[in-house]
Motif scaffolding. Structure first.
Motif, PDB file in Angstrom:
ATOM      1  N   THR A 322       0.844  -1.192   0.000  1.00  0.00           N
ATOM      2  CA  THR A 322       0.000   0.000   0.000  1.00  0.00           C
ATOM      3  C   THR A 322       0.880   1.243   0.000  1.00  0.00           C
ATOM      4  OG1 THR A 322      -1.786  -1.112   1.184  1.00  0.00           O
ATOM      5  CG2 THR A 322      -1.776   1.289   1.234  1.00  0.00           C
ATOM      6  N   ILE A 323       0.551   2.192  -0.862  1.00  0.00           N
ATOM      7  CA  ILE A 323       1.318   3.426  -0.991  1.00  0.00           C
ATOM      8  C   ILE A 323       0.474   4.582  -0.499  1.00  0.00           C
ATOM      9  CG2 ILE A 323       2.302   5.041  -2.672  1.00  0.00           C
ATOM     10  CD1 ILE A 323       3.348   2.736  -4.216  1.00  0.00           C
ATOM     11  N   ASP A 324       1.071   5.408   0.336  1.00  0.00           N
ATOM     12  CA  ASP A 324       0.360   6.521   0.960  1.00  0.00           C
ATOM     13  C   ASP A 324      -0.164   7.526  -0.067  1.00  0.00           C
ATOM     14  OD1 ASP A 324       1.291   9.567   2.135  1.00  0.00           O
ATOM     15  OD2 ASP A 324      -0.249   8.465   3.217  1.00  0.00           O
ATOM     16  N   ASP A 325       0.627   7.797  -1.095  1.00  0.00           N
ATOM     17  CA  ASP A 325       0.262   8.820  -2.082  1.00  0.00           C
ATOM     18  C   ASP A 325       0.669   8.337  -3.461  1.00  0.00           C
ATOM     19  OD1 ASP A 325      -0.339  11.117  -3.458  1.00  0.00           O
ATOM     20  OD2 ASP A 325       1.443  12.206  -2.797  1.00  0.00           O
ATOM     21  N   ILE A 326      -0.298   7.941  -4.278  1.00  0.00           N
ATOM     22  CA  ILE A 326      -0.014   7.377  -5.595  1.00  0.00           C
ATOM     23  C   ILE A 326       0.701   8.375  -6.489  1.00  0.00           C
ATOM     24  CG2 ILE A 326      -2.306   8.025  -6.432  1.00  0.00           C
ATOM     25  CD1 ILE A 326      -0.136   5.017  -7.549  1.00  0.00           C
ATOM     26  N   SER A 327       0.476   9.684  -6.284  1.00  0.00           N
ATOM     27  CA  SER A 327       1.123  10.659  -7.167  1.00  0.00           C
ATOM     28  C   SER A 327       2.646  10.587  -7.063  1.00  0.00           C
ATOM     29  CB  SER A 327       0.636  12.082  -6.867  1.00  0.00           C
ATOM     30  OG  SER A 327       1.155  12.565  -5.651  1.00  0.00           O
ATOM     31  N   SER A 328       3.158  10.200  -5.897  1.00  0.00           N
ATOM     32  CA  SER A 328       4.599  10.084  -5.723  1.00  0.00           C
ATOM     33  C   SER A 328       5.161   8.969  -6.599  1.00  0.00           C
ATOM     34  CB  SER A 328       4.938   9.818  -4.256  1.00  0.00           C
ATOM     35  OG  SER A 328       4.483  10.866  -3.441  1.00  0.00           O
ATOM     36  N   LEU A 329       4.486   7.827  -6.622  1.00  0.00           N
ATOM     37  CA  LEU A 329       4.924   6.721  -7.463  1.00  0.00           C
ATOM     38  C   LEU A 329       4.782   7.080  -8.935  1.00  0.00           C
ATOM     39  CD1 LEU A 329       5.852   3.842  -7.986  1.00  0.00           C
ATOM     40  CD2 LEU A 329       3.481   3.077  -7.692  1.00  0.00           C
TER      41      LEU A 329
END
Length: 361
Positions: A322-329
């Motif tokens: 799970t990624i906290d903020d998809i925009s970062s990826l």
């Protein structure tokens, strides 16, 4: 050695330790304002330690606590920028200073790091030259966002004091003669800068008098390499004083540059080359089709990574993959394929809010 921003981002976003602690705080560049930074940093580190000891077995988090305490003791507040971010896990202990303020002050504990400040730093990266120009000499600096990263020493720079001064007593009051001497000096400065930058698209912000800047543009072979000028203050020419004033100027220029990005995005809409669905954006980024990713600063979305083709939107940012903020990826994927990410306060076209990707095909 300080790790480059992109390398640090690539490392942090792929960490999957059980506990990842991110501490973010807005900071100050100068004394005495930065004295309050030390207190805020220590308070937030204490908050992180208290939350760890309250929720987890003390022996299990002992290593994390030691790292946090070490950072609290060793951190130098004299070189702060607009914000500071601490990343600590079982395998990581990094401190990052950003040229941008953060709206996420506080302690974040999850199984991933909150890397948005790094993404913003890279997505809004401005590289430029800063010239300190006076008749007593010329210094040239390389700047990246809000930091002067190099005092340039080369065959061209620094330049010694103006050697084109009047040697004829009878011409000491000859305004035209004195003006010609100044123009010749500035012409030499301009040619030295051109030799230094070559064919690159580097732009230069000049600290000088209004008169010197006006004449510099008049004698310049390529006036477009000069981005503007700021009045020189001979009492405040230390590096940290120059970089602070230069960055305040450049931030305004970056805001204006956003208008160009919006026009580019709108033009791509007419060609069917803009997507706004997160699932489609994720796949396009994975495929290397992402050219320009524009994200509103208030946009956050946690997702679970199911595969390199699929994501699942979730409310809770805790859990495996799970990624906290998809925009970062997404920003990382775009950057790796030669694209660009830009964070803006608001996308003018409501149909493209809060995130839009211009694709190559």
């Amino acid at each position: 050695m300080i790790m480059p921003e992109k390398q640090l981002l690539q490392m942090l976003i792929r960490v999957q330790d059980e506990l990842c602690i991110t501490i973010s705080i807005n900071t100050h560049r100068t004394h005495p304002d930065n004295l309050s930074d030390r207190i805020k940093i220590k308070n937030l580190i204490r908050e992180a330690i208290d939350r760890l000891t309250d929720k987890y077995d003390t022996r299990a988090v002992a290593g994390l606590i030691r790292q946090l305490e070490r950072i609290a003791q060793e951190l130098d507040i004299n070189y702060n920028l607009e914000s500071l971010h601490i990343f600590v896990s079982d395998t990581v202990a990094e401190v990052f200073k950003s040229s941008w303020e953060t709206n996420q002050e506080g302690v974040h504990i999850s199984n991933t790091f909150a890397v948005r400040p790094l993404v913003k730093e890279i997505g809004r990266q401005a590289s430029y030259l800063v010239m300190l120009l006076s008749q007593s000499g010329v210094h040239l600096f390389r700047a990246l966002n809000g930091r002067i990263v190099e005092d340039i020493s080369s065959e061209e720079f620094p330049i010694a004091e103006n050697q084109f001064y009047n040697t004829f007593p009878d011409k000491s009051s000859d305004a035209k003669h004195l003006d010609d001497l100044l123009r010749e000096y500035l012409n030499r400065v301009d040619k030295a800068l051109l030799r230094y930058i070559g064919d690159s698209k580097s732009v230069t912000l000049v600290f000088c008098t209004e008169n010197n800047y006006s004449k510099l543009l008049q004698v310049a072979d390529r006036p477009s390499i000069y981005y503007g000028y700021l009045p020189i203050d001979y009492n405040n020419i230390e590096t940290h004083q120059l970089e602070s004033r230069a960055w305040n100027f450049m931030k305004q220029e970056l805001v204006r540059k956003n208008e160009d990005y919006f026009k580019e995005l709108e033009a791509a809409v007419g060609k069917g080359l803009v997507i706004t669905d997160l699932q489609e954006i994720y796949r396009a980024c994975q495929d290397g089709r992402g050219d320009l990713l524009i994200v509103q600063e208030n946009f956050h979305q946690a997702v679970k990574i199911l595969s390199d083709r699929d994501i699942e939107i979730v409310d809770n940012n805790v859990g495996l993959d799970t990624i906290d903020d998809i925009s970062s990826l997404l920003a990382l994927l775009v950057d790796e394929k030669g694209g660009q990410t830009v964070y803006v306060s608001q996308i003018p076209n409501i149909e493209l809010q809060p995130i839009a990707l211009k694709i190559r095909y």
